[in-house]
Design a protein around this motif. Structure first.
Motif, short mmCIF file in Angstrom:
data_model
loop_
_atom_site.label_atom_id
_atom_site.label_comp_id
_atom_site.label_asym_id
_atom_site.label_seq_id
_atom_site.Cartn_x
_atom_site.Cartn_y
_atom_site.Cartn_z
N TRP A 1 0.86 -1.22 0.03
CA TRP A 1 -0.11 0.30 -0.09
C TRP A 1 0.80 1.41 0.24
O TRP A 1 0.61 2.42 -1.03
N LYS B 1 2.72 1.89 -3.06
CA LYS B 1 1.26 2.04 -4.15
C LYS B 1 1.35 4.01 -4.24
O LYS B 1 1.13 4.32 -5.49
N SER C 1 4.27 5.30 -5.47
CA SER C 1 4.64 5.66 -6.60
C SER C 1 3.73 5.96 -7.80
O SER C 1 4.28 6.96 -9.36
N ARG C 2 2.52 6.75 -7.08
CA ARG C 2 1.34 7.76 -7.92
C ARG C 2 2.49 8.97 -7.63
O ARG C 2 1.74 10.30 -7.59
#
Length: 224
Positions: free
Chosen positions: A169, A172, A175-176
């Motif tokens: 989580w 992620k 990464s954005r």
């Protein structure tokens, strides 16, 4: 005795239990902030079990300033540009220490989240003591994404099942483009090999909780 009727986290019984069992004091590594904290860990743990066991509440983690949270709060106050004018989530907030630090550093919006209903009145009391405004949500937000700019967490890698959920989580979110910052004093399941260290502190802690007087605590950043 607190009964099932006190399950509502906005209940006055919750607030009164906190006020009766804590005192307003500053965590040693973040003296700028005041929190309602317990003086005796064992006594409060036992009192919570005795009085609240019938409604199955978790141990009172909200009543202590844990080393990882103190480290993140210290870093945020010393580096306010990291959160200034940005939306912030303080994950597994406990006392709200990290979220309060973010609000004091001029974050645009701060959400403190935890799964323990007691954290809602505890954080509200602590926010009021520091003259800051933050939102509190009692929910499991792992795996969700409300577009936060900054994700802050302290002392969350103490349990393998939880760590296994948090790692993908957090990765992620990073990464954005979110800044994912965590504080850790050497918990067993922390993945330090893949993270960037930002600061290292020697944090005074409660010996009965940590079996030490000082914990070396590192603030880390997940790579984007």
């Amino acid at each position: 005795m607190i009964t099932e009727t006190a399950l509502d986290p906005t209940s006055e019984r919750y607030r009164q239990f906190i006020l009766a069992n804590t005192s307003l004091q500053s965590p040693p590594h973040v003296p700028e902030i005041k929190l309602h904290l317990a003086d005796e860990a064992h006594d409060l743990w036992q009192r919570t079990e005795d009085e609240l066991a019938t409604i199955g509440l978790p141990p009172p983690f909200w009543a202590f300033a844990w080393a990882g949270g103190q480290g993140v709060a210290r870093y945020v106050i010393d580096n306010p540009q990291m959160v200034s004018d940005r939306s912030v989530i303080d994950f597994a907030s406990g006392s709200g220490l990290v979220g309060i630090a973010a609000a004091m550093a001029n974050a645009k919006h701060v959400l403190c989240c935890d799964i323990d209903p007691f954290t809602q009145p505890a954080i509200s009391l602590n926010a009021a003591a520091n003259d800051v405004v933050i939102d509190v949500q009692i929910a499991d937000l792992i795996g969700t994404d409300a577009g936060w700019d900054v994700v802050l967490a302290g002392d969350v890698f103490y349990d393998k099942p939880l760590a296994d959920l948090l790692l993908p989580w957090f990765a992620k979110l990073a990464s954005r483009g979110a800044e994912v910052i965590v504080g850790d004093p050497g918990r067993s399941y922390f993945p330090k090999g893949s993270l960037q260290p930002l600061a290292v502190y020697s944090v005074p802690v409660t010996r009965v909780l940590e079996d030490a007087d000082i914990k070396k605590t590192t603030v880390w950043r997940f790579p984007t």
